[in-house]
Design a protein around this motif. Structure first.
Motif, short mmCIF file in Angstrom:
data_model
loop_
_atom_site.label_atom_id
_atom_site.label_comp_id
_atom_site.label_asym_id
_atom_site.label_seq_id
_atom_site.Cartn_x
_atom_site.Cartn_y
_atom_site.Cartn_z
N ILE A 1 0.77 -26.51 55.83
CA ILE A 1 1.34 -26.10 54.54
C ILE A 1 1.49 -24.58 54.48
O ILE A 1 2.53 -24.06 54.07
CB ILE A 1 0.47 -26.61 53.37
CG1 ILE A 1 0.63 -28.13 53.22
CG2 ILE A 1 0.87 -25.92 52.07
CD1 ILE A 1 -0.29 -28.73 52.17
N LEU B 1 7.43 -18.55 50.78
CA LEU B 1 7.40 -19.24 49.49
C LEU B 1 6.88 -18.34 48.37
O LEU B 1 7.24 -18.53 47.20
CB LEU B 1 6.53 -20.50 49.61
CG LEU B 1 6.88 -21.68 48.70
CD1 LEU B 1 8.29 -22.17 49.01
CD2 LEU B 1 5.88 -22.83 48.89
N ILE C 1 0.43 -25.00 44.78
CA ILE C 1 -0.22 -25.54 45.98
C ILE C 1 -1.65 -25.02 46.09
O ILE C 1 -2.58 -25.78 46.36
CB ILE C 1 0.60 -25.18 47.23
CG1 ILE C 1 1.93 -25.93 47.23
CG2 ILE C 1 -0.17 -25.49 48.50
CD1 ILE C 1 2.88 -25.52 48.34
N SER D 1 2.04 -34.51 50.47
CA SER D 1 3.48 -34.67 50.30
C SER D 1 4.24 -33.35 50.36
O SER D 1 5.47 -33.34 50.23
CB SER D 1 3.78 -35.36 48.96
OG SER D 1 3.38 -34.53 47.87
N GLN D 2 3.53 -32.25 50.59
CA GLN D 2 4.18 -30.94 50.62
C GLN D 2 4.96 -30.75 51.92
O GLN D 2 4.69 -31.38 52.94
CB GLN D 2 3.14 -29.82 50.48
CG GLN D 2 2.36 -29.86 49.19
CD GLN D 2 3.25 -29.77 47.96
OE1 GLN D 2 4.12 -28.90 47.88
NE2 GLN D 2 3.02 -30.66 47.00
N ASP D 3 5.95 -29.86 51.86
CA ASP D 3 6.73 -29.53 53.05
C ASP D 3 5.84 -28.89 54.11
O ASP D 3 4.91 -28.14 53.79
CB ASP D 3 7.87 -28.57 52.70
CG ASP D 3 8.91 -29.22 51.80
OD1 ASP D 3 9.00 -30.46 51.82
OD2 ASP D 3 9.62 -28.48 51.09
N ASN E 1 5.18 -23.67 55.77
CA ASN E 1 5.87 -23.72 54.47
C ASN E 1 5.74 -22.38 53.74
O ASN E 1 6.72 -21.67 53.55
CB ASN E 1 5.31 -24.86 53.63
CG ASN E 1 6.11 -25.08 52.36
OD1 ASN E 1 7.19 -24.54 52.18
ND2 ASN E 1 5.58 -25.88 51.45
N ILE E 2 4.53 -22.04 53.35
CA ILE E 2 4.35 -20.84 52.53
C ILE E 2 4.71 -19.57 53.29
O ILE E 2 5.45 -18.71 52.79
CB ILE E 2 2.91 -20.78 51.99
CG1 ILE E 2 2.67 -21.93 51.01
CG2 ILE E 2 2.65 -19.43 51.30
CD1 ILE E 2 1.27 -21.96 50.42
N GLN F 1 5.66 -22.50 42.90
CA GLN F 1 5.31 -23.60 43.80
C GLN F 1 4.14 -23.21 44.70
O GLN F 1 3.24 -24.01 44.95
CB GLN F 1 6.52 -23.99 44.67
CG GLN F 1 6.24 -25.19 45.57
CD GLN F 1 7.44 -25.56 46.42
OE1 GLN F 1 8.54 -25.00 46.25
NE2 GLN F 1 7.27 -26.49 47.34
N ALA F 2 4.15 -21.97 45.18
CA ALA F 2 3.06 -21.49 46.03
C ALA F 2 1.75 -21.47 45.24
O ALA F 2 0.70 -21.89 45.75
CB ALA F 2 3.39 -20.10 46.56
N ILE G 1 -0.98 -35.51 46.75
CA ILE G 1 0.01 -34.49 46.37
C ILE G 1 0.13 -33.41 47.44
O ILE G 1 1.24 -33.01 47.81
CB ILE G 1 -0.36 -33.87 45.01
CG1 ILE G 1 -0.22 -34.91 43.89
CG2 ILE G 1 0.51 -32.64 44.71
CD1 ILE G 1 -0.73 -34.46 42.55
N LEU G 2 -1.01 -32.95 47.95
CA LEU G 2 -0.96 -31.94 49.00
C LEU G 2 -0.33 -32.50 50.27
O LEU G 2 0.41 -31.80 50.97
CB LEU G 2 -2.38 -31.43 49.29
CG LEU G 2 -3.00 -30.56 48.20
CD1 LEU G 2 -4.47 -30.29 48.50
CD2 LEU G 2 -2.24 -29.24 48.08
#
Length: 251
Positions: free
Chosen positions: A79, A89, A100, A139-141, A83-84, A96-97, A136-137
């Motif tokens: 993540i 991000l 997370i 499912s993050q990109d 992602n970040i 969004q960051a 939920i975590l």
């Protein structure tokens, strides 16, 4: 190996060093506690010490926290790196960051309160919040889920095992209160399934370590055709090099 490659090894290293030995201890004490309970019910004198039951519960509590913590570490690496940081991000989607990061904090906090909760209602609430945070975590990109092969996915095995551990922790007081042993039977069935998931985790984790290239190898490896399982040579040898190889092979 680059620093990012060493960081990626934290998750599997902790699994091997801490979590899997805990699984062995929990399984061993679970078997001993059951055998002692059956022998006592048959009016037989058991050689298994009475401490087997409390030790099973103590190691089980440690196992739940370790599995959830290991899952969060396994999710945090992709993540944050893929992602970040990679997608910047913090600048493109700061809310969004922040969300997370807050989800990581909320999941850990919910687990801590689950350990402390006494009433069944609050245990149910904090168990639900902990499980929801993991999902939920997950499912993050950036998280590699292998959804097309969910039945052989390290991610889905890990999330399922973590959720079962959270549920097991939440129902522990009910197991001791239930005189008809219904909760104990549920606990035994679900944790037997969780043990199979942990075995699958060992296999899928070893497979993924073989498949994930080092950071400096990724630009070349990701050019491969994964469908047809072929890779084109990046720097094909010239004719003179091939002649040298062939001449040396004669010796």
């Amino acid at each position: 190996m680059e620093l990012t490659d060493f960081i990626s090894l934290i998750h599997p290293a902790l699994a091997v060093i801490f979590v899997f030995p805990l699984i062995g201890n929990v399984s061993n004490f679970a078997w001993q506690a059951r055998q002692r309970r059956l022998q006592t019910a048959d009016k037989k004198k058991s050689k298994i010490p009475a401490v087997a039951g409390p030790e099973h519960r103590r190691f089980g509590n440690w196992l739940t926290g370790s599995v959830v913590g290991l899952t969060l570490i396994g999710l945090a690496y992709p993540i944050f790196t893929d992602n970040i940081i990679k997608n910047k991000l913090w600048f493109k989607a700061p809310f969004q960051a922040i969300f997370i990061v807050l989800m990581f904090v909320a999941t850990i906090t919910s687990l801590v309160f689950l350990y402390k909760a006494k009433q069944a209602l609050w245990r149910g609430i904090f168990a639900t919040l902990t499980g929801a945070g993991l999902v939920i975590l997950g499912s993050q990109d950036g998280v590699f889920r292998r959804t097309n092969e969910w039945y052989w996915s390290h991610y889905y095995y890990g999330i399922a095992a973590a959720l079962l551990m959270v549920f097991s922790l939440a129902i522990v007081p009910e197991i001791y209160r239930d005189r008809k042993n219904r909760w104990r039977i549920i606990h035994t069935i679900l944790n037997t399934f969780a043990l199979l998931l942990f075995i699958g985790q060992g296999m899928t984790g070893a497979r993924d370590l073989l498949e994930i290239p080092l950071s400096w190898q990724k630009p070349y490896v990701f050019q491969c055709d994964f469908q047809n399982k072929t890779c084109l040579p990046n720097n094909p040898p010239n004719q003179q090099s091939m002649l040298n190889i062939n001449s040396n092979s004669n010796y």
